[in-house]
Scaffold this motif. Structure first.
Motif, PDB file in Angstrom:
ATOM      1  N   LEU A  89      24.218   6.061 -22.125  1.00 16.73           N
ATOM      2  CA  LEU A  89      24.534   7.631 -22.546  1.00 16.73           C
ATOM      3  C   LEU A  89      24.444   7.537 -24.187  1.00 16.73           C
ATOM      4  CD1 LEU A  89      24.272  10.523 -21.561  1.00 16.73           C
ATOM      5  CD2 LEU A  89      26.938  10.336 -21.082  1.00 16.73           C
ATOM      6  N   GLY A  90      25.042   6.673 -24.770  1.00 15.57           N
ATOM      7  CA  GLY A  90      25.148   6.395 -26.224  1.00 15.57           C
ATOM      8  C   GLY A  90      23.903   6.429 -26.818  1.00 15.57           C
ATOM      9  N   MET A  91      22.990   5.657 -26.192  1.00 13.20           N
ATOM     10  CA  MET A  91      21.534   5.521 -26.674  1.00 13.20           C
ATOM     11  C   MET A  91      20.949   6.954 -26.583  1.00 13.20           C
ATOM     12  SD  MET A  91      18.562   2.903 -25.926  1.00 13.20           S
ATOM     13  CE  MET A  91      18.646   3.225 -24.243  1.00 13.20           C
ATOM     14  N   VAL A  92      21.000   7.616 -25.487  1.00 13.81           N
ATOM     15  CA  VAL A  92      20.500   8.878 -25.220  1.00 13.81           C
ATOM     16  C   VAL A  92      20.956   9.936 -26.220  1.00 13.81           C
ATOM     17  CG1 VAL A  92      20.330  10.974 -23.676  1.00 13.81           C
ATOM     18  CG2 VAL A  92      20.082   8.641 -22.638  1.00 13.81           C
ATOM     19  N   SER A  93      22.286   9.935 -26.681  1.00 12.42           N
ATOM     20  CA  SER A  93      22.786  10.773 -27.653  1.00 12.42           C
ATOM     21  C   SER A  93      22.329  10.448 -28.993  1.00 12.42           C
ATOM     22  CB  SER A  93      24.435  10.875 -27.404  1.00 12.42           C
ATOM     23  OG  SER A  93      24.705   9.783 -27.967  1.00 12.42           O
ATOM     24  N   VAL A  94      21.737   9.509 -29.071  1.00 10.85           N
ATOM     25  CA  VAL A  94      21.206   9.220 -30.458  1.00 10.85           C
ATOM     26  C   VAL A  94      19.683   9.389 -30.584  1.00 10.85           C
ATOM     27  CG1 VAL A  94      20.551   7.046 -32.173  1.00 10.85           C
ATOM     28  CG2 VAL A  94      22.645   7.159 -31.131  1.00 10.85           C
ATOM     29  N   ILE A  95      18.907   9.268 -29.430  1.00  7.47           N
ATOM     30  CA  ILE A  95      17.642   9.678 -29.451  1.00  7.47           C
ATOM     31  C   ILE A  95      17.412  11.275 -29.303  1.00  7.47           C
ATOM     32  CG2 ILE A  95      15.416   9.496 -27.944  1.00  7.47           C
ATOM     33  CD1 ILE A  95      16.450   6.803 -27.106  1.00  7.47           C
ATOM     34  N   ALA A  96      18.172  11.920 -28.542  1.00  9.01           N
ATOM     35  CA  ALA A  96      17.919  13.277 -28.181  1.00  9.01           C
ATOM     36  C   ALA A  96      18.622  14.034 -29.619  1.00  9.01           C
ATOM     37  CB  ALA A  96      18.852  13.853 -26.885  1.00  9.01           C
ATOM     38  N   HIS A  97      18.220  15.398 -29.475  1.00 13.74           N
ATOM     39  CA  HIS A  97      18.692  16.274 -30.419  1.00 13.74           C
ATOM     40  C   HIS A  97      20.174  16.890 -30.138  1.00 13.74           C
ATOM     41  CE1 HIS A  97      14.564  15.988 -31.639  1.00 13.74           C
ATOM     42  NE2 HIS A  97      14.863  15.680 -32.831  1.00 13.74           N
ATOM     43  N   ARG A  98      20.070  17.020 -28.918  1.00 11.63           N
ATOM     44  CA  ARG A  98      21.337  17.447 -28.161  1.00 11.63           C
ATOM     45  C   ARG A  98      21.382  17.081 -26.813  1.00 11.63           C
ATOM     46  NH1 ARG A  98      22.356  23.870 -28.001  1.00 11.63           N
ATOM     47  NH2 ARG A  98      20.255  23.735 -26.971  1.00 11.63           N
ATOM     48  N   VAL A  99      22.618  16.534 -26.446  1.00 12.07           N
ATOM     49  CA  VAL A  99      22.947  16.249 -24.997  1.00 12.07           C
ATOM     50  C   VAL A  99      24.236  17.125 -24.433  1.00 12.07           C
ATOM     51  CG1 VAL A  99      23.798  14.249 -23.499  1.00 12.07           C
ATOM     52  CG2 VAL A  99      22.201  13.631 -25.325  1.00 12.07           C
ATOM     53  N   VAL A 100      24.029  17.702 -23.132  1.00 13.36           N
ATOM     54  CA  VAL A 100      25.118  18.581 -22.715  1.00 13.36           C
ATOM     55  C   VAL A 100      25.333  18.006 -21.240  1.00 13.36           C
ATOM     56  CG1 VAL A 100      25.701  20.907 -21.929  1.00 13.36           C
ATOM     57  CG2 VAL A 100      24.102  20.534 -24.003  1.00 13.36           C
ATOM     58  N   VAL A 101      26.536  17.884 -21.038  1.00 13.29           N
ATOM     59  CA  VAL A 101      26.996  17.451 -19.701  1.00 13.29           C
ATOM     60  C   VAL A 101      27.802  18.647 -18.885  1.00 13.29           C
ATOM     61  CG1 VAL A 101      28.186  15.844 -18.349  1.00 13.29           C
ATOM     62  CG2 VAL A 101      27.239  14.820 -20.421  1.00 13.29           C
TER      63      VAL A 101
ATOM     64  N   SER B 297      31.345  16.863  -7.563  1.00 11.81           N
ATOM     65  CA  SER B 297      30.541  16.809  -6.493  1.00 11.81           C
ATOM     66  C   SER B 297      29.246  16.761  -7.156  1.00 11.81           C
ATOM     67  CB  SER B 297      30.676  18.174  -5.823  1.00 11.81           C
ATOM     68  OG  SER B 297      30.329  19.226  -6.802  1.00 11.81           O
ATOM     69  N   GLY B 298      29.107  16.358  -8.475  1.00  5.47           N
ATOM     70  CA  GLY B 298      27.802  16.459  -9.198  1.00  5.47           C
ATOM     71  C   GLY B 298      27.720  16.781 -10.444  1.00  5.47           C
ATOM     72  N   TYR B 299      27.273  15.981 -11.258  1.00  8.18           N
ATOM     73  CA  TYR B 299      27.070  16.167 -12.673  1.00  8.18           C
ATOM     74  C   TYR B 299      25.561  16.302 -13.107  1.00  8.18           C
ATOM     75  CZ  TYR B 299      31.761  15.362 -13.433  1.00  8.18           C
ATOM     76  OH  TYR B 299      33.378  15.276 -13.351  1.00  8.18           O
ATOM     77  N   THR B 300      25.208  17.275 -14.120  1.00  8.73           N
ATOM     78  CA  THR B 300      23.820  17.201 -14.745  1.00  8.73           C
ATOM     79  C   THR B 300      24.066  16.896 -16.098  1.00  8.73           C
ATOM     80  OG1 THR B 300      23.169  19.097 -13.393  1.00  8.73           O
ATOM     81  CG2 THR B 300      21.872  18.882 -15.362  1.00  8.73           C
ATOM     82  N   VAL B 301      23.301  15.757 -16.551  1.00 10.68           N
ATOM     83  CA  VAL B 301      23.179  15.819 -17.913  1.00 10.68           C
ATOM     84  C   VAL B 301      21.823  16.099 -18.311  1.00 10.68           C
ATOM     85  CG1 VAL B 301      23.122  13.664 -19.638  1.00 10.68           C
ATOM     86  CG2 VAL B 301      24.766  13.602 -17.418  1.00 10.68           C
ATOM     87  N   THR B 302      21.821  16.904 -19.360  1.00 10.40           N
ATOM     88  CA  THR B 302      20.606  17.413 -20.137  1.00 10.40           C
ATOM     89  C   THR B 302      20.487  16.951 -21.485  1.00 10.40           C
ATOM     90  OG1 THR B 302      20.679  19.443 -18.848  1.00 10.40           O
ATOM     91  CG2 THR B 302      19.525  19.479 -20.670  1.00 10.40           C
ATOM     92  N   ALA B 303      19.305  16.471 -21.692  1.00 10.57           N
ATOM     93  CA  ALA B 303      18.941  15.811 -23.176  1.00 10.57           C
ATOM     94  C   ALA B 303      17.807  16.720 -23.780  1.00 10.57           C
ATOM     95  CB  ALA B 303      18.562  14.497 -23.205  1.00 10.57           C
ATOM     96  N   GLU B 304      17.802  17.203 -24.916  1.00  2.22           N
ATOM     97  CA  GLU B 304      16.946  18.204 -25.306  1.00  2.22           C
ATOM     98  C   GLU B 304      16.353  17.343 -26.491  1.00  2.22           C
ATOM     99  OE1 GLU B 304      19.040  21.687 -26.483  1.00  2.22           O
ATOM    100  OE2 GLU B 304      18.991  22.490 -24.414  1.00  2.22           O
ATOM    101  N   LEU B 305      14.819  17.468 -26.808  1.00  2.00           N
ATOM    102  CA  LEU B 305      14.266  17.140 -27.730  1.00  2.00           C
ATOM    103  C   LEU B 305      13.532  18.338 -28.598  1.00  2.00           C
ATOM    104  CD1 LEU B 305      12.756  13.908 -25.959  1.00  2.00           C
ATOM    105  CD2 LEU B 305      14.590  13.888 -27.982  1.00  2.00           C
ATOM    106  N   PHE B 306      13.777  18.318 -29.594  1.00  8.47           N
ATOM    107  CA  PHE B 306      13.273  19.682 -30.389  1.00  8.47           C
ATOM    108  C   PHE B 306      11.906  19.148 -31.191  1.00  8.47           C
ATOM    109  CE2 PHE B 306      17.889  20.814 -31.182  1.00  8.47           C
ATOM    110  CZ  PHE B 306      17.911  21.346 -29.769  1.00  8.47           C
ATOM    111  N   THR B 307      10.661  19.903 -30.890  1.00  6.12           N
ATOM    112  CA  THR B 307       9.563  19.708 -31.384  1.00  6.12           C
ATOM    113  C   THR B 307       9.555  19.781 -32.840  1.00  6.12           C
ATOM    114  OG1 THR B 307       8.741  21.638 -31.251  1.00  6.12           O
ATOM    115  CG2 THR B 307       8.167  20.289 -29.372  1.00  6.12           C
ATOM    116  N   GLY B 308       9.118  18.872 -33.502  1.00  8.14           N
ATOM    117  CA  GLY B 308       8.607  19.104 -35.042  1.00  8.14           C
ATOM    118  C   GLY B 308      10.163  18.600 -35.877  1.00  8.14           C
TER     119      GLY B 308
END
Length: 141
Positions: free
Chosen positions: A105-117, A122-133
């Protein structure tokens, strides 16, 4: 533009909680994003988030995990939803040098522009966003 149309496209995939499904999730992501400059980063993010769901939650083994991929002109958003069972939300950790797990998850947070948990035990969603440009860590505007 008509009020009921959008330029965003959304795909979803539910996978059984077996380790070999991580490669399926990568292929699925790569196929959807073929030709995109964000494809490699997105594939790596999906791989890490899918593996985390299988290894650290009730999704592994008899469970499943769900992927969602949304693509718009400005953002590629990748979400992995697990079946919970851990009692704690996914978070970036600082593992020891000899630790086998804890860096994904640390690696994901460095690659992505934003990470939201979000979610609950009963269940978690991790969303990673990559902004174009923009470069990782940058802003789209």
């Amino acid at each position: 533009m008509h009020e009921y149309t959008s330029t965003a496209r959304v795909w979803g995939l539910t996978c059984p909680g077996f380790p070999e499904e991580v490669s399926r999730a990568r292929r699925w992501t790569r196929d959807i994003l073929r030709g995109s400059p964000l494809a490699d980063d997105a594939e790596l993010i999906v791989s890490e988030l899918s593996a985390n769901a299988i290894l650290h939650t009730a999704s592994g083994g008899a469970g499943s995990f769900h992927l969602a991929l949304a693509v718009s002109p400005k953002v590629v958003a990748l979400s992995v939803t697990d079946e919970g069972g851990t009692g704690t939300a996914p978070k970036v950790e600082q593992p020891s040098m000899d630790a086998v797990h804890g860096r994904g998850l640390g690696m994901v947070s460095v690659i992505a522009h934003r990470v939201v948990v979000h979610g609950s035990h009963s269940g978690y969603t991790v969303t990673a966003e990559l902004f174009t440009g923009t470069q990782p860590g940058g802003h789209p505007c």
